[in-house]
Design a protein around this motif. Structure first.
Motif, PDB file in Angstrom:
ATOM      1  N   TYR A  19       2.994   3.414   8.748  1.00 46.95           N
ATOM      2  CA  TYR A  19       1.878   2.414   9.803  1.00 46.95           C
ATOM      3  C   TYR A  19       3.267   2.339  11.116  1.00 46.95           C
ATOM      4  CZ  TYR A  19      -1.131   0.571   6.952  1.00 46.95           C
ATOM      5  OH  TYR A  19      -1.933  -0.237   5.700  1.00 46.95           O
ATOM      6  N   ARG A  55       2.050   3.175   2.724  1.00 48.62           N
ATOM      7  CA  ARG A  55       1.439   3.352   3.421  1.00 48.62           C
ATOM      8  C   ARG A  55       1.817   3.842   4.786  1.00 48.62           C
ATOM      9  NH1 ARG A  55      -5.212   2.648   3.684  1.00 48.62           N
ATOM     10  NH2 ARG A  55      -5.863   3.467   1.680  1.00 48.62           N
ATOM     11  N   GLU A 103      -2.927   7.623   5.512  1.00 46.47           N
ATOM     12  CA  GLU A 103      -3.388   7.524   4.927  1.00 46.47           C
ATOM     13  C   GLU A 103      -3.325   7.454   3.234  1.00 46.47           C
ATOM     14  OE1 GLU A 103      -5.024   4.589   5.586  1.00 46.47           O
ATOM     15  OE2 GLU A 103      -6.003   4.771   8.139  1.00 46.47           O
ATOM     16  N   GLU A 104      -1.418   7.484   2.843  1.00 50.58           N
ATOM     17  CA  GLU A 104      -1.690   7.785   1.676  1.00 50.58           C
ATOM     18  C   GLU A 104      -0.092   7.086   1.805  1.00 50.58           C
ATOM     19  OE1 GLU A 104      -0.651  12.302   0.862  1.00 50.58           O
ATOM     20  OE2 GLU A 104      -1.300  12.059   2.885  1.00 50.58           O
ATOM     21  N   THR A 141       5.270  12.018   0.264  1.00 46.49           N
ATOM     22  CA  THR A 141       4.211  12.253  -0.698  1.00 46.49           C
ATOM     23  C   THR A 141       4.496  12.868  -2.207  1.00 46.49           C
ATOM     24  OG1 THR A 141       2.130  13.632  -0.316  1.00 46.49           O
ATOM     25  CG2 THR A 141       2.250  12.067   1.717  1.00 46.49           C
ATOM     26  N   GLN A 184      -0.831   0.183  13.962  1.00 50.76           N
ATOM     27  CA  GLN A 184      -1.722   2.157  14.039  1.00 50.76           C
ATOM     28  C   GLN A 184      -1.479   1.852  12.726  1.00 50.76           C
ATOM     29  OE1 GLN A 184      -1.782   4.238  17.335  1.00 50.76           O
ATOM     30  NE2 GLN A 184      -2.482   3.047  18.675  1.00 50.76           N
ATOM     31  N   ALA A 185      -2.338   2.483  11.517  1.00 53.61           N
ATOM     32  CA  ALA A 185      -1.758   3.884   9.985  1.00 53.61           C
ATOM     33  C   ALA A 185      -1.429   5.029  10.377  1.00 53.61           C
ATOM     34  CB  ALA A 185      -2.942   3.114   9.692  1.00 53.61           C
ATOM     35  N   SER A 188       0.970  -0.850   0.046  1.00 49.70           N
ATOM     36  CA  SER A 188      -0.396  -0.035   0.164  1.00 49.70           C
ATOM     37  C   SER A 188       0.947   0.970   0.060  1.00 49.70           C
ATOM     38  CB  SER A 188      -1.273   0.215   1.353  1.00 49.70           C
ATOM     39  OG  SER A 188       0.216   0.176   2.761  1.00 49.70           O
TER      40      SER A 188
END
Length: 272
Positions: free
Chosen positions: A108, A106, A122-123, A139, A118-119, A104
């Motif tokens: 964590y 992402r 979220e990207e 990002t 835990q995230a 993903s």
């Protein structure tokens, strides 16, 4: 701060021992005694990436096992699985292990006992670093600032930063939108400058200076003062995977490891 993680985390110093992952032959991960003529010995048949240390335990992702995350107790050589999925850019922070989940992409975090994932973001995340008590992460849409648990997020610049570091009070990164130009930016996203003539292939810091393999000059190694932006070339070797441990710069040349004093001098090849 573990700036080596942006370069793979393939070198880790623990007191007078050095852990080093074999980049050329892929034969495993070795342990060397610093300041000794003893030959290197195999610590693990695994290819350990993203190495962090907490006491006598090493946290890492193993390339031989799809980059799953493990903890290795150096005293007993006992391994314990922590995250059974491909992860990269591991960083220890207090009671938490942070990482980017590769599928993903992402960010964590998970407690060191392996529980309570835990995230944090979220990207898609390219890299992250702590600076002045806050978490910064890059990002494709820009660099954001957050707290440690990701409960708030703030975009500070639309610059797309790769190999994100913190040095000399400034954020340092390779600017994806400027063909990898080495860029220095204030932590509020304000004043920034892209250095002419330096395109980053590999990037690291000792906290004061920035060390860069310059793609515009056959990947030779430069030292940059982030306060002034001044740079000097300290090695003509074509280098990659820049790592720093103590007062020594480690790097790969033709897939073999070399070491070079940060103060300058002759590089020497490490025999595995």
């Amino acid at each position: 701060m573990n700036a080596n993680i942006q370069n793979g985390g393939l070198v880790l110093q623990i007191d007078d021992r050095l852990l080093l992952t074999d980049r050329k032959g892929g034969s495993g991960t070795y342990m060397l005694q610093l300041h000794s003529d003893e030959p290197a010995r195999v610590l693990s048949a695994g290819l350990l990436w993203d190495m962090n240390v907490d006491g006598e335990a090493v946290y890492y992702s193993d390339q031989r096992r799809r980059h799953a995350v493990y903890r290795l107790e150096l005293g007993t050589l006992r391994e314990e699985p922590l995250v059974n999925k491909p992860c990269c850019q591991l960083q220890l922070r207090g009671d938490w292990l942070y990482y980017i989940e590769e599928s993903s992409q992402r960010l964590y975090r998970r407690r060191l006992d392996g529980r309570e994932e835990q995230a944090v973001a979220e990207e898609k995340v390219w890299g992250y670093v702590w600076a002045e008590g806050r978490l910064y992460y890059s990002t494709p849409r820009g660099i954001k600032r957050s707290d440690s648990d990701g409960s708030y997020h703030e975009l500070i610049t639309d610059a797309a930063g790769l190999q994100l570091l913190y040095a000399g009070g400034r954020l340092v990164f390779s600017d994806h939108k400027r063909q990898g130009a080495l860029t220095l930016m204030d932590t509020d996203g304000g004043h920034s400058v892209a250095l002419d003539g330096i395109q980053t292939a590999s990037l690291n810091t000792d906290g004061e200076y920035v060390y860069c393999a310059n793609a515009l000059n056959n990947r030779s190694i430069y030292r940059v003062d982030p306060a002034s932006g001044r740079s000097i070339r300290i090695s003509g070797d074509s280098a990659d995977f820049l790592h720093i441990a103590g007062d020594t710069l480690y790097y790969c040349h033709d897939r073999e490891w070399y070491r070079l004093p940060l103060a300058g001098g002759e590089a020497t090849r490490i025999v595995l």
